[in-house]
Design a protein around this motif. Structure first.
Motif, PDB file in Angstrom:
ATOM      1  N   VAL A  41       0.844  -1.200   0.000  1.00 14.84           N
ATOM      2  CA  VAL A  41       0.000   0.000   0.000  1.00 14.84           C
ATOM      3  C   VAL A  41       0.881   1.252   0.000  1.00 14.84           C
ATOM      4  N   LEU A  42       1.914   1.244   0.826  1.00 13.60           N
ATOM      5  CA  LEU A  42       2.830   2.385   0.899  1.00 13.60           C
ATOM      6  C   LEU A  42       3.513   2.626  -0.441  1.00 13.60           C
ATOM      7  N   TYR A  43       4.017   1.567  -1.067  1.00 14.61           N
ATOM      8  CA  TYR A  43       4.686   1.711  -2.364  1.00 14.61           C
ATOM      9  C   TYR A  43       3.707   2.158  -3.444  1.00 14.61           C
ATOM     10  N   LEU A  44       2.475   1.676  -3.379  1.00 19.23           N
ATOM     11  CA  LEU A  44       1.460   2.079  -4.345  1.00 19.23           C
ATOM     12  C   LEU A  44       1.161   3.568  -4.215  1.00 19.23           C
ATOM     13  N   ILE A  45       1.012   4.034  -2.996  1.00 18.56           N
ATOM     14  CA  ILE A  45       0.748   5.466  -2.762  1.00 18.56           C
ATOM     15  C   ILE A  45       1.927   6.311  -3.236  1.00 18.56           C
ATOM     16  N   ALA A  46       3.151   5.835  -2.960  1.00 17.39           N
ATOM     17  CA  ALA A  46       4.341   6.570  -3.398  1.00 17.39           C
ATOM     18  C   ALA A  46       4.405   6.638  -4.927  1.00 17.39           C
ATOM     19  N   ALA A  47       4.128   5.527  -5.601  1.00 18.05           N
ATOM     20  CA  ALA A  47       4.167   5.518  -7.065  1.00 18.05           C
ATOM     21  C   ALA A  47       3.077   6.415  -7.654  1.00 18.05           C
ATOM     22  N   LEU A  48       1.882   6.363  -7.067  1.00 19.80           N
ATOM     23  CA  LEU A  48       0.804   7.242  -7.533  1.00 19.80           C
ATOM     24  C   LEU A  48       1.157   8.708  -7.325  1.00 19.80           C
ATOM     25  N   GLY A  49       1.742   9.010  -6.170  1.00 15.20           N
ATOM     26  CA  GLY A  49       2.152  10.386  -5.893  1.00 15.20           C
ATOM     27  C   GLY A  49       3.192  10.882  -6.884  1.00 15.20           C
ATOM     28  N   MET A  50       4.191  10.039  -7.163  1.00 18.39           N
ATOM     29  CA  MET A  50       5.220  10.429  -8.130  1.00 18.39           C
ATOM     30  C   MET A  50       4.607  10.642  -9.514  1.00 18.39           C
ATOM     31  N   LEU A  51       3.694   9.771  -9.893  1.00 17.84           N
ATOM     32  CA  LEU A  51       3.070   9.897 -11.206  1.00 17.84           C
ATOM     33  C   LEU A  51       2.224  11.161 -11.293  1.00 17.84           C
ATOM     34  N   MET A  52       1.441  11.421 -10.256  1.00 19.96           N
ATOM     35  CA  MET A  52       0.592  12.619 -10.262  1.00 19.96           C
ATOM     36  C   MET A  52       1.427  13.903 -10.275  1.00 19.96           C
ATOM     37  N   TYR A  53       2.575  13.869  -9.612  1.00 23.80           N
ATOM     38  CA  TYR A  53       3.457  15.038  -9.596  1.00 23.80           C
ATOM     39  C   TYR A  53       4.161  15.211 -10.942  1.00 23.80           C
ATOM     40  N   ALA A  54       4.600  14.105 -11.534  1.00 19.36           N
ATOM     41  CA  ALA A  54       5.446  14.190 -12.723  1.00 19.36           C
ATOM     42  C   ALA A  54       4.678  14.350 -14.032  1.00 19.36           C
ATOM     43  N   LEU A  55       3.481  13.789 -14.128  1.00 19.15           N
ATOM     44  CA  LEU A  55       2.768  13.845 -15.406  1.00 19.15           C
ATOM     45  C   LEU A  55       2.580  15.260 -15.953  1.00 19.15           C
ATOM     46  N   PRO A  56       2.190  16.232 -15.142  1.00 21.10           N
ATOM     47  CA  PRO A  56       2.052  17.579 -15.707  1.00 21.10           C
ATOM     48  C   PRO A  56       3.393  18.204 -16.123  1.00 21.10           C
ATOM     49  N   LEU A  57       4.494  17.716 -15.543  1.00 20.74           N
ATOM     50  CA  LEU A  57       5.801  18.295 -15.843  1.00 20.74           C
ATOM     51  C   LEU A  57       6.508  17.620 -17.015  1.00 20.74           C
ATOM     52  N   ILE A  58       6.099  16.408 -17.360  1.00 17.66           N
ATOM     53  CA  ILE A  58       6.750  15.670 -18.438  1.00 17.66           C
ATOM     54  C   ILE A  58       6.240  16.174 -19.779  1.00 17.66           C
ATOM     55  N   SER A  59       7.184  16.432 -20.666  1.00 15.97           N
ATOM     56  CA  SER A  59       6.826  16.879 -22.004  1.00 15.97           C
ATOM     57  C   SER A  59       6.617  15.651 -22.880  1.00 15.97           C
ATOM     58  N   ILE A  60       5.369  15.429 -23.296  1.00 19.04           N
ATOM     59  CA  ILE A  60       5.089  14.280 -24.143  1.00 19.04           C
ATOM     60  C   ILE A  60       4.599  14.736 -25.521  1.00 19.04           C
ATOM     61  N   ARG A  61       5.060  15.900 -25.921  1.00 16.87           N
ATOM     62  CA  ARG A  61       4.730  16.416 -27.254  1.00 16.87           C
ATOM     63  C   ARG A  61       5.602  15.717 -28.290  1.00 16.87           C
ATOM     64  N   PRO A  62       5.066  15.417 -29.474  1.00 20.71           N
ATOM     65  CA  PRO A  62       5.860  14.730 -30.512  1.00 20.71           C
ATOM     66  C   PRO A  62       7.104  15.514 -30.938  1.00 20.71           C
ATOM     67  N   GLU A  63       7.041  16.835 -30.917  1.00 23.13           N
ATOM     68  CA  GLU A  63       8.194  17.632 -31.363  1.00 23.13           C
ATOM     69  C   GLU A  63       9.294  17.726 -30.300  1.00 23.13           C
ATOM     70  N   ALA A  64       9.081  17.147 -29.128  1.00 25.05           N
ATOM     71  CA  ALA A  64      10.074  17.223 -28.057  1.00 25.05           C
ATOM     72  C   ALA A  64      11.212  16.219 -28.241  1.00 25.05           C
ATOM     73  N   GLY A  65      11.081  15.242 -29.128  1.00 23.76           N
ATOM     74  CA  GLY A  65      12.159  14.299 -29.432  1.00 23.76           C
ATOM     75  C   GLY A  65      12.421  13.322 -28.295  1.00 23.76           C
ATOM     76  N   TRP A  66      13.694  13.247 -27.893  1.00 24.74           N
ATOM     77  CA  TRP A  66      14.110  12.302 -26.847  1.00 24.74           C
ATOM     78  C   TRP A  66      13.426  12.579 -25.518  1.00 24.74           C
ATOM     79  N   VAL A  67      13.127  13.817 -25.245  1.00 28.68           N
ATOM     80  CA  VAL A  67      12.442  14.161 -24.001  1.00 28.68           C
ATOM     81  C   VAL A  67      11.058  13.523 -23.975  1.00 28.68           C
ATOM     82  N   SER A  68      10.406  13.536 -25.103  1.00 31.44           N
ATOM     83  CA  SER A  68       9.089  12.933 -25.211  1.00 31.44           C
ATOM     84  C   SER A  68       9.165  11.411 -25.026  1.00 31.44           C
TER      85      SER A  68
END
Length: 95
Positions: free
Chosen positions: A10-37
């Motif tokens: 449960v603890l690891y699941l909450i930690a993974a969900l927290g990391m995902l919720m924090y990181a998704l808005p910051l990750i650039s997943i635009r096609p023109e971003a190249g390797w970053v995407s």
């Protein structure tokens, strides 16, 4: 049978969900971003795999499978012990 605490999962699941919720808005997943995407997609895929694995354990999807494997393991151990005992008695009779 090895017992593991569900609290740890449960603890690891909450930690993974927290990391995902924090990181998704910051990750650039635009096609023109190249390797970053590409990195963003791979990182998110791994995060979803971790979350899925912990949910799989917590929901007990493989509890029946684990019981069946434990039965097979016990049967093999008994077979091995019986064979070892027979070999030991045979060798003791020869000497």
């Amino acid at each position: 049978m090895k017992r593991t605490s569900k609290g740890k999962h449960v603890l690891y699941l909450i930690a993974a969900l927290g990391m995902l919720m924090y990181a998704l808005p910051l990750i650039s997943i635009r096609p023109e971003a190249g390797w970053v995407s590409i990195f963003g997609w791979v990182w998110a895929a791994f995060a979803f795999l971790v979350i899925g694995a912990h949910l799989h354990f917590l929901l007990g999807v493989d509890a029946d499978k684990q019981r069946a494997l434990d039965q097979v393991r016990k049967a093999k151990l008994q077979e091995w012990q019986k064979k070892w005992s027979q070999d030991t008695h045979r060798h003791q009779g020869v000497e």
